[in-house]
Write a protein that holds these residues in place. Sequence first.
Motif, PDB file in Angstrom:
ATOM      1  N   LEU A 109       0.827  -1.199   0.000  1.00 43.58           N
ATOM      2  CA  LEU A 109       0.000   0.000   0.000  1.00 43.58           C
ATOM      3  C   LEU A 109       0.870   1.262   0.000  1.00 43.58           C
ATOM      4  O   LEU A 109       0.610   2.208  -0.751  1.00 43.58           O
ATOM      5  CB  LEU A 109      -0.928  -0.008   1.217  1.00 43.58           C
ATOM      6  CG  LEU A 109      -1.796   1.243   1.415  1.00 43.58           C
ATOM      7  CD1 LEU A 109      -2.720   1.438   0.224  1.00 43.58           C
ATOM      8  CD2 LEU A 109      -2.592   1.149   2.708  1.00 43.58           C
ATOM      9  N   LEU A 110       1.916   1.281   0.830  1.00 45.58           N
ATOM     10  CA  LEU A 110       2.801   2.443   0.887  1.00 45.58           C
ATOM     11  C   LEU A 110       3.541   2.646  -0.430  1.00 45.58           C
ATOM     12  O   LEU A 110       3.761   3.786  -0.858  1.00 45.58           O
ATOM     13  CB  LEU A 110       3.799   2.291   2.038  1.00 45.58           C
ATOM     14  CG  LEU A 110       3.219   2.446   3.448  1.00 45.58           C
ATOM     15  CD1 LEU A 110       4.264   2.092   4.499  1.00 45.58           C
ATOM     16  CD2 LEU A 110       2.711   3.871   3.665  1.00 45.58           C
ATOM     17  N   ALA A 111       3.933   1.554  -1.076  1.00 45.89           N
ATOM     18  CA  ALA A 111       4.607   1.676  -2.375  1.00 45.89           C
ATOM     19  C   ALA A 111       3.672   2.309  -3.403  1.00 45.89           C
ATOM     20  O   ALA A 111       4.076   3.202  -4.164  1.00 45.89           O
ATOM     21  CB  ALA A 111       5.069   0.296  -2.849  1.00 45.89           C
ATOM     22  N   ALA A 112       2.404   1.864  -3.408  1.00 43.68           N
ATOM     23  CA  ALA A 112       1.432   2.424  -4.341  1.00 43.68           C
ATOM     24  C   ALA A 112       1.162   3.896  -4.026  1.00 43.68           C
ATOM     25  O   ALA A 112       1.072   4.735  -4.927  1.00 43.68           O
ATOM     26  CB  ALA A 112       0.138   1.615  -4.285  1.00 43.68           C
ATOM     27  N   LEU A 113       1.043   4.221  -2.737  1.00 46.80           N
ATOM     28  CA  LEU A 113       0.772   5.599  -2.337  1.00 46.80           C
ATOM     29  C   LEU A 113       1.953   6.519  -2.659  1.00 46.80           C
ATOM     30  O   LEU A 113       1.763   7.687  -3.016  1.00 46.80           O
ATOM     31  CB  LEU A 113       0.457   5.672  -0.837  1.00 46.80           C
ATOM     32  CG  LEU A 113      -0.896   5.108  -0.412  1.00 46.80           C
ATOM     33  CD1 LEU A 113      -1.049   5.182   1.102  1.00 46.80           C
ATOM     34  CD2 LEU A 113      -2.038   5.849  -1.088  1.00 46.80           C
ATOM     35  N   THR A 114       3.171   5.994  -2.547  1.00 46.21           N
ATOM     36  CA  THR A 114       4.352   6.798  -2.877  1.00 46.21           C
ATOM     37  C   THR A 114       4.325   7.217  -4.346  1.00 46.21           C
ATOM     38  O   THR A 114       4.532   8.389  -4.681  1.00 46.21           O
ATOM     39  CB  THR A 114       5.642   6.014  -2.572  1.00 46.21           C
ATOM     40  OG1 THR A 114       5.683   5.685  -1.180  1.00 46.21           O
ATOM     41  CG2 THR A 114       6.872   6.837  -2.927  1.00 46.21           C
ATOM     42  N   LEU A 115       4.041   6.267  -5.229  1.00 48.38           N
ATOM     43  CA  LEU A 115       3.947   6.587  -6.657  1.00 48.38           C
ATOM     44  C   LEU A 115       2.812   7.572  -6.916  1.00 48.38           C
ATOM     45  O   LEU A 115       2.945   8.512  -7.710  1.00 48.38           O
ATOM     46  CB  LEU A 115       3.730   5.293  -7.462  1.00 48.38           C
ATOM     47  CG  LEU A 115       4.892   4.305  -7.458  1.00 48.38           C
ATOM     48  CD1 LEU A 115       4.497   3.033  -8.193  1.00 48.38           C
ATOM     49  CD2 LEU A 115       6.130   4.919  -8.099  1.00 48.38           C
ATOM     50  N   PHE A 116       1.690   7.369  -6.202  1.00 45.51           N
ATOM     51  CA  PHE A 116       0.527   8.250  -6.363  1.00 45.51           C
ATOM     52  C   PHE A 116       0.864   9.676  -5.946  1.00 45.51           C
ATOM     53  O   PHE A 116       0.559  10.634  -6.654  1.00 45.51           O
ATOM     54  CB  PHE A 116      -0.636   7.692  -5.538  1.00 45.51           C
ATOM     55  CG  PHE A 116      -1.807   8.624  -5.421  1.00 45.51           C
ATOM     56  CD1 PHE A 116      -2.633   8.853  -6.519  1.00 45.51           C
ATOM     57  CD2 PHE A 116      -2.100   9.263  -4.233  1.00 45.51           C
ATOM     58  CE1 PHE A 116      -3.717   9.718  -6.423  1.00 45.51           C
ATOM     59  CE2 PHE A 116      -3.174  10.121  -4.125  1.00 45.51           C
ATOM     60  CZ  PHE A 116      -3.986  10.347  -5.222  1.00 45.51           C
ATOM     61  N   PHE A 117       1.512   9.835  -4.795  1.00 49.19           N
ATOM     62  CA  PHE A 117       1.847  11.166  -4.296  1.00 49.19           C
ATOM     63  C   PHE A 117       2.866  11.859  -5.206  1.00 49.19           C
ATOM     64  O   PHE A 117       2.780  13.071  -5.440  1.00 49.19           O
ATOM     65  CB  PHE A 117       2.395  11.082  -2.873  1.00 49.19           C
ATOM     66  CG  PHE A 117       1.340  10.972  -1.810  1.00 49.19           C
ATOM     67  CD1 PHE A 117       0.337  11.919  -1.714  1.00 49.19           C
ATOM     68  CD2 PHE A 117       1.352   9.925  -0.908  1.00 49.19           C
ATOM     69  CE1 PHE A 117      -0.635  11.832  -0.737  1.00 49.19           C
ATOM     70  CE2 PHE A 117       0.376   9.819   0.069  1.00 49.19           C
ATOM     71  CZ  PHE A 117      -0.621  10.781   0.149  1.00 49.19           C
TER      72      PHE A 117
END
Length: 435
Positions: free
Chosen positions: A322-330
């Motif tokens: 989830l954090l990896a996906a959110l990092t790319l999103f941000f």
Amino acid sequence: MDIATASLILAGALLVLLATGLWVAIALFIVGLIAMGMFTSAPAGAIMATTVWGSISTWTLTALPLFIWMGEILFRTRLSEDMFSGLVPWLTRIPGRLLHVNILGCAVFAAVSGSSAATAITIGKMSVPELTRRGYDEKQIIGSLAGSGTLGLLIPPSIILIVYGVAAEQSIIRLFIAGIIPGLLLAALFMGYVAAWSLLNPDRVPPADRRYTLGEKIAASRRLIPVILLIVFVIGSIYAGWATATEAACLGVVGALGLSAATGTLSWATFRDSVMAATRTNCMICFILAGAAFLSTAMGFTGIPRGLAVWIQELGLSPYALLAALTLFFILLGCFLDGISVVVLTVAVILPMVEAAGIDLLWFGIYVVLVVEMSQITPPVGFNLFVIQGLTGRDILYIARAALPFFLLMCLAVVILVAFPDLVTWLPELATRRS
């Protein structure tokens, strides 16, 4: 209409409105009205009125204009000149020499400013001409300034940490304390990179122009004393539990006015300019917060955040995934929006997912700010890139390339904080036990 379709409609509407150049706050209000009108039967006007008032009338938010004003006052003093003069004698013998002035100067100023843009422009006005005159590599001058300028978002008192704390209902004081170690870690990574680069490229670092005796170093350090005292004055009062964030901000304003008076730069013109600049910045932030609060309420009525949280749970993503996906999103979102807009725009939707994944919201606040720091040096809308373009006259892509190694170091810092979350939570827990 299902959650996925509703989410796509609202996200598409927001992107279209932002693409037209509409103010972020107005775009948030419009999307909130669309959500209320299309997917609920609740009275949008009454809900908007109560939500807007409630979002900007909280006592916690009073620290925001005060810290902004403190930064504006200091921006108009000789602070950067004093810091440069005080740091130079100590840095001439270490690898990278005066390039470290950018990093340490930004770290020190960040601790009394809270603004990324103010940090970058204040230090850059002094360091860029001086380092260029002494023959330092231009890309390293620009890159180290661009990267280190973002420390203003993380090292407390941070404006964006206040915004996150209000939006996520987290303690501002605990967030400030939590940002200390990650901020110092990031500064250490930047200094380590500059030192390693200078050792690998000794021909691109000019020799030390002179040797300083210990007495000269100590004498020069006296110019840093006012800055260090102000940092201790503000951050120490929070850490020791003597003052709330708002009270510490008041102390900071008093200290900044005193410092300005002591350096002979306090006049009616500078006082008026600092008040007006702080008022404009605070009004902009409060307008965005009000729009984000209304959109958050509207999203709550539609049930989209709850549905997304359930969807995330059903996907079975680990917290790391989830954090990896959110990092790319941000990072992607930060390419088109400023840091404060990214935070207020996403908190309402993302926090339910984060809580469902069992991620600590205090830790997540520091993580968000660190990732948003990256967006300050990513084109096309990286705000620090525009600040440094105004200082150097170089185009945005050249500055972005110079800042790329520091962007990658921020990515490394995110990995370190994910692997060792105690780097964020240890100091706040220690402060809580002491109190």
